[in-house]
Design a protein around this motif. Structure first.
Motif, mmCIF file in Angstrom:
data_model
loop_
_atom_site.group_PDB
_atom_site.id
_atom_site.type_symbol
_atom_site.label_atom_id
_atom_site.label_comp_id
_atom_site.label_asym_id
_atom_site.label_seq_id
_atom_site.Cartn_x
_atom_site.Cartn_y
_atom_site.Cartn_z
ATOM 1 N N HIS A 114 70.843 77.853 -81.406
ATOM 2 C CA HIS A 114 71.825 76.893 -81.900
ATOM 3 C C HIS A 114 72.762 76.439 -80.778
ATOM 4 O O HIS A 114 73.080 75.260 -80.653
ATOM 5 C CB HIS A 114 72.621 77.515 -83.044
ATOM 6 N N LEU A 117 70.948 74.074 -78.528
ATOM 7 C CA LEU A 117 70.867 72.749 -79.139
ATOM 8 C C LEU A 117 72.208 72.030 -79.035
ATOM 9 O O LEU A 117 72.272 70.838 -78.724
ATOM 10 C CB LEU A 117 70.463 72.866 -80.614
ATOM 11 N N SER A 119 74.488 72.418 -76.800
ATOM 12 C CA SER A 119 74.799 71.990 -75.439
ATOM 13 C C SER A 119 74.002 70.750 -75.067
ATOM 14 O O SER A 119 74.395 69.989 -74.194
ATOM 15 C CB SER A 119 74.539 73.124 -74.443
ATOM 16 N N LEU A 120 72.862 70.531 -75.757
ATOM 17 C CA LEU A 120 72.051 69.358 -75.431
ATOM 18 C C LEU A 120 72.443 68.124 -76.234
ATOM 19 O O LEU A 120 72.496 67.024 -75.695
ATOM 20 C CB LEU A 120 70.562 69.656 -75.662
ATOM 21 N N VAL A 121 72.710 68.281 -77.524
ATOM 22 C CA VAL A 121 72.973 67.084 -78.322
ATOM 23 C C VAL A 121 74.438 66.954 -78.746
ATOM 24 O O VAL A 121 74.824 65.945 -79.329
ATOM 25 C CB VAL A 121 72.064 67.003 -79.579
ATOM 26 N N VAL A 133 79.179 66.837 -82.831
ATOM 27 C CA VAL A 133 77.772 66.472 -82.915
ATOM 28 C C VAL A 133 77.648 65.197 -83.748
ATOM 29 O O VAL A 133 78.339 65.048 -84.757
ATOM 30 C CB VAL A 133 76.959 67.585 -83.622
ATOM 31 N N ALA A 134 76.784 64.296 -83.316
ATOM 32 C CA ALA A 134 76.543 63.090 -84.100
ATOM 33 C C ALA A 134 75.603 63.436 -85.250
ATOM 34 O O ALA A 134 74.510 63.933 -85.014
ATOM 35 C CB ALA A 134 75.928 62.009 -83.219
ATOM 36 N N TYR A 141 81.837 73.961 -88.965
ATOM 37 C CA TYR A 141 81.497 75.386 -88.992
ATOM 38 C C TYR A 141 81.842 76.003 -87.649
ATOM 39 O O TYR A 141 82.199 75.297 -86.708
ATOM 40 C CB TYR A 141 80.012 75.580 -89.326
ATOM 41 N N GLU B 19 72.328 70.504 -67.513
ATOM 42 C CA GLU B 19 71.178 70.416 -68.418
ATOM 43 C C GLU B 19 71.354 69.249 -69.385
ATOM 44 O O GLU B 19 70.440 68.458 -69.593
ATOM 45 C CB GLU B 19 71.035 71.720 -69.217
ATOM 46 N N ALA B 20 72.554 69.159 -69.958
ATOM 47 C CA ALA B 20 72.820 68.077 -70.909
ATOM 48 C C ALA B 20 72.718 66.721 -70.229
ATOM 49 O O ALA B 20 72.140 65.778 -70.780
ATOM 50 C CB ALA B 20 74.196 68.262 -71.536
ATOM 51 N N MET B 23 68.992 65.931 -69.689
ATOM 52 C CA MET B 23 68.326 65.565 -70.945
ATOM 53 C C MET B 23 68.755 64.160 -71.383
ATOM 54 O O MET B 23 67.932 63.360 -71.827
ATOM 55 C CB MET B 23 68.653 66.585 -72.049
ATOM 56 N N LEU B 60 64.726 74.184 -67.759
ATOM 57 C CA LEU B 60 64.513 73.424 -68.997
ATOM 58 C C LEU B 60 63.041 73.454 -69.392
ATOM 59 O O LEU B 60 62.702 73.522 -70.576
ATOM 60 C CB LEU B 60 64.989 71.981 -68.816
ATOM 61 N N LYS B 63 62.331 76.915 -70.803
ATOM 62 C CA LYS B 63 62.895 77.091 -72.149
ATOM 63 C C LYS B 63 62.151 76.259 -73.203
ATOM 64 O O LYS B 63 62.423 76.378 -74.392
ATOM 65 C CB LYS B 63 64.367 76.660 -72.164
ATOM 66 N N TRP B 65 62.083 72.827 -73.351
ATOM 67 C CA TRP B 65 62.691 71.532 -73.680
ATOM 68 C C TRP B 65 61.940 70.391 -72.998
ATOM 69 O O TRP B 65 61.934 69.268 -73.483
ATOM 70 C CB TRP B 65 64.149 71.457 -73.237
ATOM 71 N N ARG B 83 65.885 63.310 -79.159
ATOM 72 C CA ARG B 83 67.246 63.768 -79.435
ATOM 73 C C ARG B 83 67.482 63.861 -80.956
ATOM 74 O O ARG B 83 68.107 64.797 -81.438
ATOM 75 C CB ARG B 83 68.248 62.773 -78.820
ATOM 76 N N TYR B 86 66.142 67.077 -82.426
ATOM 77 C CA TYR B 86 67.000 68.239 -82.155
ATOM 78 C C TYR B 86 68.261 68.189 -83.002
ATOM 79 O O TYR B 86 68.728 69.217 -83.512
ATOM 80 C CB TYR B 86 67.364 68.308 -80.671
ATOM 81 N N SER B 87 68.826 66.991 -83.163
ATOM 82 C CA SER B 87 70.011 66.851 -84.025
ATOM 83 C C SER B 87 69.679 67.271 -85.448
ATOM 84 O O SER B 87 70.469 67.962 -86.104
ATOM 85 C CB SER B 87 70.500 65.400 -84.035
ATOM 86 N N GLU B 89 67.354 69.335 -86.431
ATOM 87 C CA GLU B 89 67.202 70.794 -86.484
ATOM 88 C C GLU B 89 68.564 71.480 -86.514
ATOM 89 O O GLU B 89 68.805 72.407 -87.289
ATOM 90 C CB GLU B 89 66.400 71.274 -85.265
ATOM 91 N N LEU B 90 69.461 70.971 -85.674
ATOM 92 C CA LEU B 90 70.818 71.522 -85.591
ATOM 93 C C LEU B 90 71.514 71.453 -86.946
ATOM 94 O O LEU B 90 72.100 72.423 -87.422
ATOM 95 C CB LEU B 90 71.612 70.732 -84.552
#
Lengths: 306, 133
Positions: A114, A117, A119-121, A133-134, A141, B19-20, B23, B60, B63, B65, B83, B86-87, B89-90
């Motif tokens: 989590h 994720l 840190s990426l999005v 987060v968008a 949370y 990393e961000a 990506m 990356l 991992k 990605w 993207r 991943y959003s 999933e988040l």
């Protein structure tokens, strides 16, 4: 033998009475005390069963006699008693440890994924000190074990500034109070022994009570109204239908409690309650230790105990 | 001789930001890129060493990605997933208050049923002085 039966009876009594006694409006007046009592009830039930096993090893008495009659041999019966008695606490602990280990492993992996994720999005908003987060759903949370509070951009748009502050304060209270630890423990007990009402009650109550604790903490610095409105805003955000009615009226109760805060229990009641929590845990230990105490007393001071 | 990991400042926070940033670029370019191409673009506003970017891309990839294909003598990297995926999933994890990951995160409030939401709105309206501020 008598002690063993007493301990089992005590465990049953606690399991039967706790869910009935730890209900009603007063439980929401002092969530910390209620949480303490629930933990004591769950803990003492486990403790009593474990000690029952040990006590039957320490003082086989009639159980050994029964087994002897069944098996027909004194030695074999003795061995059986010891094995049965020791098996109980060992199995109990092993089951708890196994479930706790499995749950910790899953939690850790999920949190790591989590956070990656995020840190990426997501991006860190330094003004809010939160990750944004968008997403189409309004949601907030925190990630336990970190100092991360997460908000969706939809939630940011929906909330007034004072509501946003209240949400952040609530989540930070979870993190600062390490609420995930007590929730996880309750979840472990409930999962290790499914179908036992007292453990299910312990889990449900814990989940509920830590929210009240975080609310209480948040309204020390923020307005009750704002927090209540924030709950209404984020609880009704029209996201995917994930609900499955898990709340069962708990969110409503939370909002009502914020709008019409009940008076805290008097200090004396709270002190008495804390004493009761300690007593509930102490009873099985005292029961198990009683023969030893009496025996030691007899040996040391025959006049007094004679 | 060892190359410095990162010249300039901002090395303390680890590779998370980088990393961000990488990506981000791969998602918006929508085509595989080499270390050199990414380095050129990243260094418009910072001062990174080639090996730094290479290391982060390798991380990356490890991992899961990024995927990579050897193109002549250099790897070309591209994101495994979008993207949006991943959003999604988040948010699935963030909203799922049932099952195994019920205790992984602590949510501000679980989604209510329509009936409960209506009752909450009614309580807010009914309460004197609880206008939304």
């Amino acid at each position: 033998m008598t002690i063993t039966l007493l301990l089992f009876a005590y465990a049953l009594a606690v399991a039967g009475l706790a869910p009935r006694l730890l209900a009603g409006a007063w439980t929401r007046r002092s969530p910390r005390l209620t949480l303490m009592l629930w933990q004591a009830a769950g803990g003492s039930g486990l403790l009593a069963v474990a000690l029952a096993g040990i006590s039957c090893v320490a003082a086989p008495g009639r159980l050994a006699a029964c087994l002897e009659a069944l098996v027909g041999s004194d030695a074999a019966a003795g061995v059986l008693t010891v094995v049965a008695g020791l098996l109980l606490p060992v199995l109990l602990l092993a089951r708890l440890a196994f479930v706790a280990a499995a749950m910790t492993r899953i939690q850790r992996a999920e949190r790591r994924r989590h956070i990656q994720l995020l840190s990426l999005v997501g991006h860190h908003d330094s003004l809010l000190d939160a990750t944004v987060v968008a997403a189409a759903t309004a949601s907030a949370y925190c990630v336990p074990g970190t100092d991360r509070v997460v908000l969706t951009d939809t939630a940011l748009r929906m909330l007034e500034p004072s509501e946003l502050r209240a949400v952040l304060a609530h989540e930070r209270a979870h993190l600062a109070g390490r609420h995930h630890l007590v929730v996880s423990w309750a979840a472990v007990v409930a999962r290790a022994f499914p179908g036992v009402p007292v453990f299910r009650g312990l889990h449900e109550a814990t989940v509920d009570l830590v929210e009240l604790l975080a609310d209480d903490r948040a309204v020390r610095g923020e307005s009750r109204n704002s927090l209540a409105w924030a709950i209404a805003q984020l609880g009704t955000g029209d996201g995917p239908a994930v609900s499955l009615a898990a709340g069962g009226g708990r969110v409503l109760a939370r909002v009502e409690r914020l709008l019409d805060p009940p008076r805290r229990l008097p200090v004396a009641t709270r002190a008495g309650g804390a004493g009761a929590a300690v007593a509930v845990l102490a009873v099985p230990v005292l029961l198990a230790g009683l023969p030893a105490v009496v025996a030691a007393g007899l040996a040391a001071c025959p006049l007094l105990f004679g | 001789m060892r190359e410095p990991i990162e010249r300039g400042t901002g090395c303390v926070r680890g590779f998370g930001d980088l990393e961000a940033a990488i990506m981000d670029r791969l998602w918006s370019w929508q085509q595989p890129a080499t270390v050199r191409e990414l380095l050129a673009d990243l260094n418009k506003d910072r001062d990174l060493a080639y090996t730094t970017v290479m290391t982060v891309l390798d991380n990356l990839h490890r991992k899961g990605w990024l995927t990579r294909d050897l193109d002549r003598r250099a790897y070309r990297y591209s994101p495994v997933s979008t993207r949006q995926a991943y959003s999604a999933e988040l948010m699935r994890e963030a909203l799922d208050s049932s099952g195994d990951n019920a205790t992984t995160l602590l949510r501000f409030v679980d989604a209510m049923t329509d009936a409960e939401a209506e009752a909450v709105r009614k309580a807010l309206r009914k309460h004197r002085g609880s206008g939304r501020r």
